[in-house]
Design a protein around this motif. Structure first.
Motif, PDB file in Angstrom:
ATOM      1  N   ASN A   1       0.849  -1.191   0.000  1.00 29.79           N
ATOM      2  CA  ASN A   1       0.000   0.000   0.000  1.00 29.79           C
ATOM      3  C   ASN A   1       0.882   1.238   0.000  1.00 29.79           C
ATOM      4  OD1 ASN A   1      -1.842   2.080   0.429  1.00 29.79           O
ATOM      5  ND2 ASN A   1      -3.167   0.793   1.690  1.00 29.79           N
ATOM      6  N   LYS A   2       1.118   1.781  -1.181  1.00 27.82           N
ATOM      7  CA  LYS A   2       2.026   2.926  -1.297  1.00 27.82           C
ATOM      8  C   LYS A   2       1.486   4.185  -0.626  1.00 27.82           C
ATOM      9  CE  LYS A   2       4.432   1.387  -5.464  1.00 27.82           C
ATOM     10  NZ  LYS A   2       3.937   0.017  -5.411  1.00 27.82           N
ATOM     11  N   ASP A   3       0.163   4.233  -0.378  1.00 23.76           N
ATOM     12  CA  ASP A   3      -0.415   5.404   0.279  1.00 23.76           C
ATOM     13  C   ASP A   3       0.029   5.517   1.741  1.00 23.76           C
ATOM     14  OD1 ASP A   3      -1.745   6.081  -2.025  1.00 23.76           O
ATOM     15  OD2 ASP A   3      -3.616   5.096  -1.456  1.00 23.76           O
ATOM     16  N   CYS A   4       0.475   4.402   2.301  1.00 22.34           N
ATOM     17  CA  CYS A   4       0.917   4.406   3.707  1.00 22.34           C
ATOM     18  C   CYS A   4       2.323   4.966   3.863  1.00 22.34           C
ATOM     19  CB  CYS A   4       0.876   2.995   4.289  1.00 22.34           C
ATOM     20  SG  CYS A   4      -0.776   2.307   4.454  1.00 22.34           S
ATOM     21  N   TRP A   5       3.084   4.969   2.772  1.00 22.42           N
ATOM     22  CA  TRP A   5       4.497   5.353   2.826  1.00 22.42           C
ATOM     23  C   TRP A   5       4.770   6.415   1.766  1.00 22.42           C
ATOM     24  CZ3 TRP A   5       6.824   2.476   6.686  1.00 22.42           C
ATOM     25  CH2 TRP A   5       6.170   1.297   7.060  1.00 22.42           C
ATOM     26  N   THR A   6       4.923   7.646   2.179  1.00 27.91           N
ATOM     27  CA  THR A   6       5.219   8.713   1.231  1.00 27.91           C
ATOM     28  C   THR A   6       6.509   9.422   1.640  1.00 27.91           C
ATOM     29  OG1 THR A   6       3.799  10.264   2.453  1.00 27.91           O
ATOM     30  CG2 THR A   6       2.800   9.080   0.618  1.00 27.91           C
ATOM     31  N   VAL A   7       7.226   9.903   0.642  1.00 30.08           N
ATOM     32  CA  VAL A   7       8.514  10.553   0.871  1.00 30.08           C
ATOM     33  C   VAL A   7       8.475  11.968   0.318  1.00 30.08           C
ATOM     34  CG1 VAL A   7      10.990  10.467   0.422  1.00 30.08           C
ATOM     35  CG2 VAL A   7       9.706   8.335   0.709  1.00 30.08           C
TER      36      VAL A   7
ATOM     37  N   HIS B   1       1.893  -0.510  12.514  1.00 27.16           N
ATOM     38  CA  HIS B   1       1.079  -1.513  13.202  1.00 27.16           C
ATOM     39  C   HIS B   1      -0.357  -1.502  12.689  1.00 27.16           C
ATOM     40  CE1 HIS B   1      -0.623  -3.939  16.434  1.00 27.16           C
ATOM     41  NE2 HIS B   1       0.617  -4.221  16.794  1.00 27.16           N
ATOM     42  N   PRO B   2      -0.931  -2.685  12.487  1.00 21.82           N
ATOM     43  CA  PRO B   2      -2.335  -2.736  12.064  1.00 21.82           C
ATOM     44  C   PRO B   2      -3.289  -2.391  13.209  1.00 21.82           C
ATOM     45  CG  PRO B   2      -1.508  -4.955  12.436  1.00 21.82           C
ATOM     46  CD  PRO B   2      -0.328  -4.028  12.579  1.00 21.82           C
ATOM     47  N   GLY B   3      -4.484  -1.983  12.840  1.00 24.86           N
ATOM     48  CA  GLY B   3      -5.548  -1.779  13.828  1.00 24.86           C
ATOM     49  C   GLY B   3      -5.616  -0.399  14.437  1.00 24.86           C
ATOM     50  N   ASN B   4      -4.652   0.462  14.143  1.00 22.44           N
ATOM     51  CA  ASN B   4      -4.627   1.799  14.747  1.00 22.44           C
ATOM     52  C   ASN B   4      -4.807   2.895  13.707  1.00 22.44           C
ATOM     53  OD1 ASN B   4      -4.049   0.588  17.165  1.00 22.44           O
ATOM     54  ND2 ASN B   4      -1.925   1.256  17.262  1.00 22.44           N
ATOM     55  N   GLU B   5      -5.428   3.979  14.127  1.00 24.40           N
ATOM     56  CA  GLU B   5      -5.359   5.213  13.353  1.00 24.40           C
ATOM     57  C   GLU B   5      -4.123   5.939  13.861  1.00 24.40           C
ATOM     58  OE1 GLU B   5      -8.862   7.590  13.473  1.00 24.40           O
ATOM     59  OE2 GLU B   5     -10.176   5.963  12.817  1.00 24.40           O
TER      60      GLU B   5
ATOM     61  N   VAL C   1       4.651   8.041   7.409  1.00 18.48           N
ATOM     62  CA  VAL C   1       4.005   6.742   7.573  1.00 18.48           C
ATOM     63  C   VAL C   1       2.632   6.969   8.206  1.00 18.48           C
ATOM     64  CG1 VAL C   1       4.252   4.422   8.519  1.00 18.48           C
ATOM     65  CG2 VAL C   1       6.301   5.767   7.991  1.00 18.48           C
ATOM     66  N   LYS C   2       1.602   6.494   7.522  1.00 22.05           N
ATOM     67  CA  LYS C   2       0.243   6.715   8.025  1.00 22.05           C
ATOM     68  C   LYS C   2      -0.657   5.552   7.637  1.00 22.05           C
ATOM     69  CE  LYS C   2      -3.473  10.168   8.114  1.00 22.05           C
ATOM     70  NZ  LYS C   2      -3.925  11.503   7.638  1.00 22.05           N
ATOM     71  N   ASN C   3      -1.430   5.048   8.596  1.00 23.28           N
ATOM     72  CA  ASN C   3      -2.326   3.943   8.292  1.00 23.28           C
ATOM     73  C   ASN C   3      -3.466   4.400   7.398  1.00 23.28           C
ATOM     74  OD1 ASN C   3      -2.611   1.181   8.606  1.00 23.28           O
ATOM     75  ND2 ASN C   3      -2.502   1.302  10.835  1.00 23.28           N
ATOM     76  N   GLU C   4      -3.887   3.507   6.496  1.00 20.70           N
ATOM     77  CA  GLU C   4      -5.000   3.816   5.604  1.00 20.70           C
ATOM     78  C   GLU C   4      -6.319   3.398   6.271  1.00 20.70           C
ATOM     79  OE1 GLU C   4      -6.075   0.471   4.162  1.00 20.70           O
ATOM     80  OE2 GLU C   4      -4.718   0.122   5.814  1.00 20.70           O
ATOM     81  N   PRO C   5      -7.480   3.704   5.674  1.00 19.06           N
ATOM     82  CA  PRO C   5      -8.764   3.493   6.340  1.00 19.06           C
ATOM     83  C   PRO C   5      -9.027   2.075   6.852  1.00 19.06           C
ATOM     84  CG  PRO C   5      -9.071   4.901   4.439  1.00 19.06           C
ATOM     85  CD  PRO C   5      -7.651   4.447   4.404  1.00 19.06           C
TER      86      PRO C   5
END
Length: 198
Positions: free
Chosen positions: A43-49, A181-185, A56-60
């Protein structure tokens, strides 16, 4: 060369070699422009440079992910700056596999900050990093350094040693991973990701 001078030269040479070994030069493994040198994330949306920073940001769906280096390492020093973001930050650095991790942020099981502590799935947190509450900056950049030699790793937070642990099951070689980590915003940022092989 006379014997005393020769002995002095040998002693100087040995001292220099030891000093150089102890002060292994850290080199960039994150170029600050893209994820070259890392296994492409699903998921490239989770990792941006952008401008030297890895965001690093969790997706929906909150599936989480691990960003691994393409290269495997044996003994090394790893260092990175991190900045806590929004939500319940639960991240960390995997060492050679998913068996050993140095935690950054809130433990999902303990519901409290365990930054600098080792997480091992079978043992959870076998030891707890010391003095972190007084060292960790929640609103500013922090520097995490990890030295791994053989089965023993030591963590330093903002220049202060906070933990040493010897792992029975850590593999002899493997990649380095950054966890989302999964499960978190949540969100967290990294910069100046460096490595020195020992």
């Amino acid at each position: 060369m006379k014997a005393p001078h020769f002995l002095f030269f040998i002693l100087f040479l040995c001292t220099s070699m030891i000093a150089n070994a102890q002060e292994a030069k850290l080199k960039k493994i994150f170029n600050g422009k893209n994820l070259k040198g890392w296994v492409a994330p699903v998921n490239k949306d989770c990792w941006t440079v952008s401008k030297g920073i890895l965001y690093v940001k969790n997706e929906p769906t909150k599936k989480g992910e691990i960003l691994w280096t393409e290269k495997s390492y044996q003994d090394f020093v790893f260092q990175a700056d991190f900045l806590m973001g929004e939500g319940t930050v639960d991240s960390g650095i995997f060492l050679r596999s998913e068996n050993d991790q140095v935690q950054i942020g809130i433990s999902g099981s303990l519901k409290r900050d365990m930054t600098g502590s080792p997480y091992v799935p079978k043992l959870r947190y076998p030891v707890e990093a010391s003095g972190v509450k007084d060292i960790l900056k929640l609103k500013d950049w922090n520097t995490l350094k990890i030295k791994l030699v053989g089965k023993t790793y030591t963590a330093y937070l903002n220049g202060k040693e906070v933990m040493t642990y010897t792992s029975a099951d850590i593999p002899a070689s493997g990649p380095i991973g950054i966890q989302l980590h999964p499960g978190n915003e949540m969100s967290i940022s990294y910069r100046k990701i460096l490595m020195a092989e020992l």
